[in-house]
Scaffold this motif. Structure first.
Motif, PDB file in Angstrom:
ATOM      1  N   ALA A  31       0.832  -1.211   0.000  1.00  0.00           N
ATOM      2  CA  ALA A  31       0.000   0.000   0.000  1.00  0.00           C
ATOM      3  C   ALA A  31       0.864   1.257   0.000  1.00  0.00           C
ATOM      4  CB  ALA A  31      -0.946  -0.010   1.194  1.00  0.00           C
ATOM      5  N   LEU A  35       0.729   4.052  -2.816  1.00  0.00           N
ATOM      6  CA  LEU A  35       0.424   5.442  -2.473  1.00  0.00           C
ATOM      7  C   LEU A  35       1.502   6.373  -3.006  1.00  0.00           C
ATOM      8  CD1 LEU A  35      -1.316   7.581  -1.117  1.00  0.00           C
ATOM      9  CD2 LEU A  35      -0.081   7.096   1.025  1.00  0.00           C
ATOM     10  N   ARG A  39       0.790   9.332  -5.607  1.00  0.00           N
ATOM     11  CA  ARG A  39       1.228  10.712  -5.356  1.00  0.00           C
ATOM     12  C   ARG A  39       2.087  11.229  -6.507  1.00  0.00           C
ATOM     13  NH1 ARG A  39       2.498  10.109   1.136  1.00  0.00           N
ATOM     14  NH2 ARG A  39       0.384  10.667   1.805  1.00  0.00           N
ATOM     15  N   ASP A  60      -2.991  10.183   2.663  1.00  0.00           N
ATOM     16  CA  ASP A  60      -3.047   8.746   2.888  1.00  0.00           C
ATOM     17  C   ASP A  60      -4.446   8.420   3.403  1.00  0.00           C
ATOM     18  OD1 ASP A  60      -2.875   6.129   3.766  1.00  0.00           O
ATOM     19  OD2 ASP A  60      -0.924   6.396   4.723  1.00  0.00           O
ATOM     20  N   VAL A  66      -6.084   2.703  -1.346  1.00  0.00           N
ATOM     21  CA  VAL A  66      -4.954   3.052  -2.192  1.00  0.00           C
ATOM     22  C   VAL A  66      -5.165   2.672  -3.657  1.00  0.00           C
ATOM     23  CG1 VAL A  66      -3.562   0.977  -1.804  1.00  0.00           C
ATOM     24  CG2 VAL A  66      -2.450   3.163  -2.227  1.00  0.00           C
ATOM     25  N   GLN A  69      -7.185   5.422  -5.080  1.00  0.00           N
ATOM     26  CA  GLN A  69      -6.381   6.636  -5.192  1.00  0.00           C
ATOM     27  C   GLN A  69      -5.452   6.551  -6.404  1.00  0.00           C
ATOM     28  OE1 GLN A  69      -5.018   6.533  -0.930  1.00  0.00           O
ATOM     29  NE2 GLN A  69      -5.329   8.754  -1.134  1.00  0.00           N
TER      30      GLN A  69
END
Length: 106
Positions: A31, A35, A39, A60, A66, A69
């Motif tokens: 994860a 992440l 980003r 986060d 994740v 995201q």
């Protein structure tokens, strides 16, 4: 118009693996790696959309969010690349996704 299918396909494959992974594997680093990649893609998109502005860092939202995201960040970058095409930027992003996907053990 730049075809960003290679980026979204690579992210979709990796995100599917993340969604299917057990919590223990996500917590052992998968994860965090995902992440960091999300980003990175998010910052790339923001730099294309608003050059000169300070990019915002994706928060986060936890190990179970994740994959989503990552998908959102890739879609944002794909859209930014459609409006400000950069084959080099696209190729770099795809390589980043593939590199992280290979490195992460799920």
């Amino acid at each position: 118009m730049l075809d960003t299918t290679s980026l979204t396909a690579a992210v979709d494959r990796f995100a599917d693996r993340l969604r299917a992974a057990p919590q223990s594997r996500l917590r052992r680093g998968a994860a965090a790696e995902a992440l960091a990649l999300a980003r990175e893609l998010s910052v790339r998109a923001q730099r294309l959309e608003a050059p000169g502005e300070e990019p915002r860092i994706m928060p986060d939202a936890g190990v179970f969010a994740v994959a989503d995201q990552l998908t959102v960040a890739a879609e944002d970058l794909a859209e930014a690349l459609r409006t400000a095409p950069s084959v080099g930027e696209l190729d770099e992003a795809v390589r980043s996704v593939e590199r992280v996907a290979r490195r992460v053990t799920l």
